[in-house]
Design a protein around this motif. Structure first.
Motif, PDB file in Angstrom:
ATOM      1  N   SER A 137     104.901 -36.759  63.338  1.00 41.37           N
ATOM      2  CA  SER A 137     104.055 -35.809  64.054  1.00 41.37           C
ATOM      3  C   SER A 137     104.454 -35.776  65.529  1.00 41.37           C
ATOM      4  O   SER A 137     104.715 -36.820  66.137  1.00 41.37           O
ATOM      5  N   PHE A 139     103.614 -33.369  69.394  1.00 40.83           N
ATOM      6  CA  PHE A 139     102.486 -32.679  70.009  1.00 40.83           C
ATOM      7  C   PHE A 139     102.977 -31.629  70.995  1.00 40.83           C
ATOM      8  O   PHE A 139     103.520 -31.951  72.056  1.00 40.83           O
ATOM      9  N   LEU A 201      94.170 -39.087  71.420  1.00 39.78           N
ATOM     10  CA  LEU A 201      94.469 -38.395  70.169  1.00 39.78           C
ATOM     11  C   LEU A 201      93.545 -37.198  69.957  1.00 39.78           C
ATOM     12  O   LEU A 201      93.978 -36.152  69.468  1.00 39.78           O
ATOM     13  N   ALA A 202      92.289 -37.344  70.328  1.00 38.82           N
ATOM     14  CA  ALA A 202      91.355 -36.225  70.218  1.00 38.82           C
ATOM     15  C   ALA A 202      91.770 -35.083  71.137  1.00 38.82           C
ATOM     16  O   ALA A 202      91.690 -33.902  70.764  1.00 38.82           O
ATOM     17  N   GLU A 205      94.895 -33.262  69.647  1.00 36.36           N
ATOM     18  CA  GLU A 205      94.833 -32.800  68.256  1.00 36.36           C
ATOM     19  C   GLU A 205      95.191 -31.326  68.100  1.00 36.36           C
ATOM     20  O   GLU A 205      95.877 -30.941  67.155  1.00 36.36           O
ATOM     21  N   GLN A 206      94.729 -30.487  69.022  1.00 37.70           N
ATOM     22  CA  GLN A 206      95.011 -29.060  68.909  1.00 37.70           C
ATOM     23  C   GLN A 206      96.490 -28.751  69.079  1.00 37.70           C
ATOM     24  O   GLN A 206      96.954 -27.680  68.683  1.00 37.70           O
ATOM     25  N   ARG A 208      98.898 -30.778  67.835  1.00 33.55           N
ATOM     26  CA  ARG A 208      99.658 -31.535  66.834  1.00 33.55           C
ATOM     27  C   ARG A 208     100.495 -30.627  65.936  1.00 33.55           C
ATOM     28  O   ARG A 208     100.027 -29.635  65.404  1.00 33.55           O
TER      29      ARG A 208
END
Length: 318
Positions: A137, A139, A201-202, A205-206, A208
């Motif tokens: 993953s 970002f 991470l929060a 997240e958008q 990712r």
């Protein structure tokens, strides 16, 4: 200028139709000289074409395009997902005159995460290669390293993250942002790695771009939606079901027969990441109603992106 829509000819994959089909699919506008003018998609092609002609009543780009249209060729799909995937791939491959040009960056950057010796996640700017497999993953996609730096500073400010911990600043001890109340204190021993990592991470997240979670290629099955809106011309030849072949977020084609889709999966194709394909695919996979099949065996597989993934999916006929 009055556009005479009665002169427009319609076809489906080259075969003449009496009128525009009223079902999902992709349509192509051609000029009298057979130049490709435009590619579009809709869940109801007939309704969408009515909008094109209505918009052409006013002077402008739409009127110029519709005045040049001699025929409309339609490629029908079982549903909206197929229309979205086919339209996106076709626009980029065929470059119609009136579609918005796709901007292509020579080089893209992304962000990767790596844990340091204290357990804090750090961000590492990295080249993004569009070709190949997606085992990790990442970002975001950025046009330059500077865009990553700017985005990271904005992210840290908004979520009280420590730029020093993230690797964007050097030094030891409490950072300057903590001294003025903009950092929650991971650099000063006042916040645990778990809490800092969770907030990071929060926040990311958008952005990712998920790693490919399957063992190999998959078939995303899509069934014909029997609706009164799709009745009439074209509905008789609309595919009842289709299988969309995906591998490492690359779209490799749509097939009406499962055996042909499996044959294509076994042949293999070059894998090239496309941001729009990824968005279409991930949005589709997040629907628990989607039936997924292993690209090699054709057997049902679990959907890890559904809100309540199950070990088996409904059986889809060949």
């Amino acid at each position: 200028m009055l556009i005479d829509r009665q002169k427009t000819r319609f076809s489906c994959n080259g075969e003449a139709l009496d009128a525009a089909p009223r079902c999902p699919g992709v349509y192509r506008f051609y000029s009298e000289a057979n130049a490709l003018l435009y590619i579009g998609k809709s869940v109801n092609i007939g309704t969408r074409l009515n909008s094109h002609f209505a918009d052409a009543r006013e002077p402008g780009r739409q009127q110029r395009m519709m005045a040049a249209v001699d025929r409309v060729d339609c490629q029908l799909t079982a549903g909206e997902i197929g229309a979205l995937l086919i339209e996106n791939a076709a626009i980029k491959a065929e470059a119609p005159l009136y579609n918005r040009r796709q901007r292509r960056s020579r080089k893209l950057w992304t962000q990767r995460l790596q844990e340091n010796v204290d357990g804090f996640l750090q961000i590492f700017p990295s080249d993004f290669c569009p070709a190949g497999e997606r085992f990790e993953s990442v970002f975001g996609l950025f046009r330059s390293r500077r865009h990553i730096d700017d985005a990271l500073r904005n992210l840290a400010r908004e979520y009280s993250l420590c730029l020093r911990i993230l690797g964007a600043e050097r030094g030891q001890g409490a950072c300057f942002q903590h001294q003025i109340g903009r950092c929650s204190g991971g650099c000063a021993g006042k916040e645990s790695a778990t809490d800092h990592n969770s907030r990071l991470l929060a926040a990311l997240e958008q952005q990712r771009i998920a790693a490919w979670p399957f063992a190999g290629p998959i078939l995303l099955a899509e069934e014909h939606e029997r609706s009164s809106n799709y009745s009439g011309q074209g509905s008789a030849i609309q595919p009842r079901r289709q299988f969309h072949l995906l591998h490492h977020w690359s779209y490799l084609g749509t097939y009406e027969r499962r055996d042909r889709a499996r044959q294509a999966a076994k042949r293999g194709s070059p894998l090239v990441f496309d941001r729009d394909t990824y968005r279409i695919a991930i949005r589709s996979l997040r629907s628990s109603e989607r039936v997924l099949l292993d690209g090699f065996s054709g057997e049902s597989i679990a959907n890890p992106f559904a809100s309540s993934p199950t070990t088996t999916s409904p059986v889809v006929p060949h």
